[in-house]
Design a protein around this motif. Sequence first.
Motif, PDB file in Angstrom:
ATOM      1  N   SER A  18       0.818  -1.229   0.000  1.00 27.47           N
ATOM      2  CA  SER A  18       0.000   0.000   0.000  1.00 27.47           C
ATOM      3  C   SER A  18       0.845   1.269   0.000  1.00 27.47           C
ATOM      4  N   ILE A  19       0.392   2.259  -0.757  1.00 22.86           N
ATOM      5  CA  ILE A  19       0.923   3.631  -0.641  1.00 22.86           C
ATOM      6  C   ILE A  19       0.101   4.334   0.443  1.00 22.86           C
ATOM      7  N   VAL A  20      -1.176   4.133   0.391  1.00 21.31           N
ATOM      8  CA  VAL A  20      -2.114   4.607   1.416  1.00 21.31           C
ATOM      9  C   VAL A  20      -3.271   3.619   1.457  1.00 21.31           C
ATOM     10  N   MET A  21      -3.808   3.369   2.629  1.00 24.37           N
ATOM     11  CA  MET A  21      -5.095   2.667   2.718  1.00 24.37           C
ATOM     12  C   MET A  21      -5.918   3.307   3.817  1.00 24.37           C
ATOM     13  N   ALA A  22      -7.228   3.226   3.668  1.00 23.87           N
ATOM     14  CA  ALA A  22      -8.114   3.858   4.641  1.00 23.87           C
ATOM     15  C   ALA A  22      -9.303   2.948   4.895  1.00 23.87           C
ATOM     16  N   SER A  23      -9.784   2.994   6.117  1.00 28.92           N
ATOM     17  CA  SER A  23     -10.942   2.181   6.470  1.00 28.92           C
ATOM     18  C   SER A  23     -11.837   2.977   7.411  1.00 28.92           C
ATOM     19  N   ALA A  24     -13.124   2.719   7.322  1.00 31.75           N
ATOM     20  CA  ALA A  24     -14.061   3.436   8.207  1.00 31.75           C
ATOM     21  C   ALA A  24     -15.173   2.504   8.664  1.00 31.75           C
ATOM     22  N   VAL A  25     -15.657   2.759   9.854  1.00 32.06           N
ATOM     23  CA  VAL A  25     -16.879   2.137  10.361  1.00 32.06           C
ATOM     24  C   VAL A  25     -17.813   3.280  10.740  1.00 32.06           C
ATOM     25  N   ILE A  26     -19.019   3.242  10.225  1.00 32.59           N
ATOM     26  CA  ILE A  26     -20.020   4.251  10.588  1.00 32.59           C
ATOM     27  C   ILE A  26     -21.178   3.532  11.285  1.00 32.59           C
ATOM     28  N   GLU A  27     -21.414   3.889  12.542  1.00 35.50           N
ATOM     29  CA  GLU A  27     -22.579   3.371  13.265  1.00 35.50           C
ATOM     30  C   GLU A  27     -23.691   4.386  13.043  1.00 35.50           C
ATOM     31  N   HIS A  28     -24.856   3.902  12.622  1.00 38.23           N
ATOM     32  CA  HIS A  28     -25.904   4.855  12.232  1.00 38.23           C
ATOM     33  C   HIS A  28     -27.288   4.423  12.724  1.00 38.23           C
ATOM     34  N   ARG A  29     -28.134   5.427  12.921  1.00 42.99           N
ATOM     35  CA  ARG A  29     -29.521   5.189  13.339  1.00 42.99           C
ATOM     36  C   ARG A  29     -30.395   6.251  12.688  1.00 42.99           C
ATOM     37  N   SER A  30     -31.528   5.866  12.143  1.00 45.91           N
ATOM     38  CA  SER A  30     -32.483   6.792  11.501  1.00 45.91           C
ATOM     39  C   SER A  30     -31.779   7.744  10.527  1.00 45.91           C
ATOM     40  N   GLY A  31     -30.844   7.219   9.768  1.00 40.51           N
ATOM     41  CA  GLY A  31     -30.193   8.022   8.725  1.00 40.51           C
ATOM     42  C   GLY A  31     -29.138   8.989   9.227  1.00 40.51           C
ATOM     43  N   LYS A  32     -28.814   8.905  10.526  1.00 38.49           N
ATOM     44  CA  LYS A  32     -27.804   9.823  11.094  1.00 38.49           C
ATOM     45  C   LYS A  32     -26.601   9.028  11.633  1.00 38.49           C
ATOM     46  N   VAL A  33     -25.449   9.647  11.591  1.00 41.95           N
ATOM     47  CA  VAL A  33     -24.239   9.007  12.118  1.00 41.95           C
ATOM     48  C   VAL A  33     -24.252   9.086  13.654  1.00 41.95           C
TER      49      VAL A  33
END
Length: 276
Positions: free
Chosen positions: A187-202
């Motif tokens: 990798s030159i760069v790698m990125a990861s995300a987890v978004i916990e969401h409820r009713s369309g909001k983060v």
Amino acid sequence: MPAYARPARVEEALKVLARGGCTVLAGGTDFYPARVGRTLDGNILDITAIRALRGIAERRGHWRIGAATTWSEVIEAKLPPLFDGLKLAAREVGGVQIQNTGSVAGNLCNASPAADGVPALLALDASVELGSTKGVRQLPLHEFILGPRRTALRPGELVTAVLVPKPDTAAASHFLKLGARKYLVISIVMASAVIEHRSGKVVNARVAVGACSPVAQRLPALEAQLKGKRFDATLSDWVNPAQLAVLEPIADVRASAEYRKQAALELVRRLLREMA
Ligand SMILES: Cc1cc2nc3c(=O)[nH]c(=O)nc-3n(C[C@H](O)[C@H](O)[C@H](O)COP(=O)(O)OP(=O)(O)OC[C@H]3O[C@@H](n4cnc5c(N)ncnc54)[C@H](O)[C@@H]3O)c2cc1C
């Protein structure tokens, strides 16, 4: 003459480790390349026959990934969308042969700044379970990897599992990797995300970037900014360069520091856009 042990039980492995002078061998995909042309000089503890270190299990408050679970086993496991990012990272660890033998804990213990599993597991808020004949302790992943090739592993300790807490809400996750070509690349760069969401909001956001600092980093300023926002493609509009100031990219054969900075910004924006 170096000794070779391949126990079937964790307890036996910990006894062998307690005697000292022993290196753990899992899939060997980092272990052997680091020793090309050299005779093995120390004792080897091969953990691949320990069934208790394999597989992914759902527990009451968390998921337990056995330390010797291979990347192919991660890819094949039936898991909720929370793990989509980790599965995408697993597909990026070398080719299929490497994924068939390389393990999750091996990737963490090798502590390469370019280890693809690390940002995905940081975004999952993972902890590492460490066993020894003295007992078991847990460390958050960000406290376990101390620097390039440096971990908080003490003599006599074995990583026995990686623990991922269960979120209280629905969660989505993603992983993107930039290399000099599409597949089979460091990798030159790698990125990861987890978004916990409820009713369309983060409700909660965790975003981590790898290969842009000695150890992959979470982006707390961005995470705070995303909280409460609409979970849609506009999330990427909240990303700005200041939130990535925690990164300290270096220049090497793969990319300049400036390129890495720009690429990280673009990758994080894409990550959030694609997630929604
Ligand atoms: C051709 C090739 C391509 C690769 N491509 C990538 C890539 O794209 N992305 C990437 O991230 N990695 C890549 N790797 C690196 C490697 O495959 C991964 O890091 C893999 O997850 C290592 O796991 P392993 O089981 O093979 O570890 P091993 O090589 O067996 O061990 C690695 C280190 O961890 C220690 N260790 C292992 N398990 C434990 C444990 N349970 N407790 C304590 N210490 C332990 C060992 O002592 C050793 O120091 C590549 C390797 C090769 C050879």
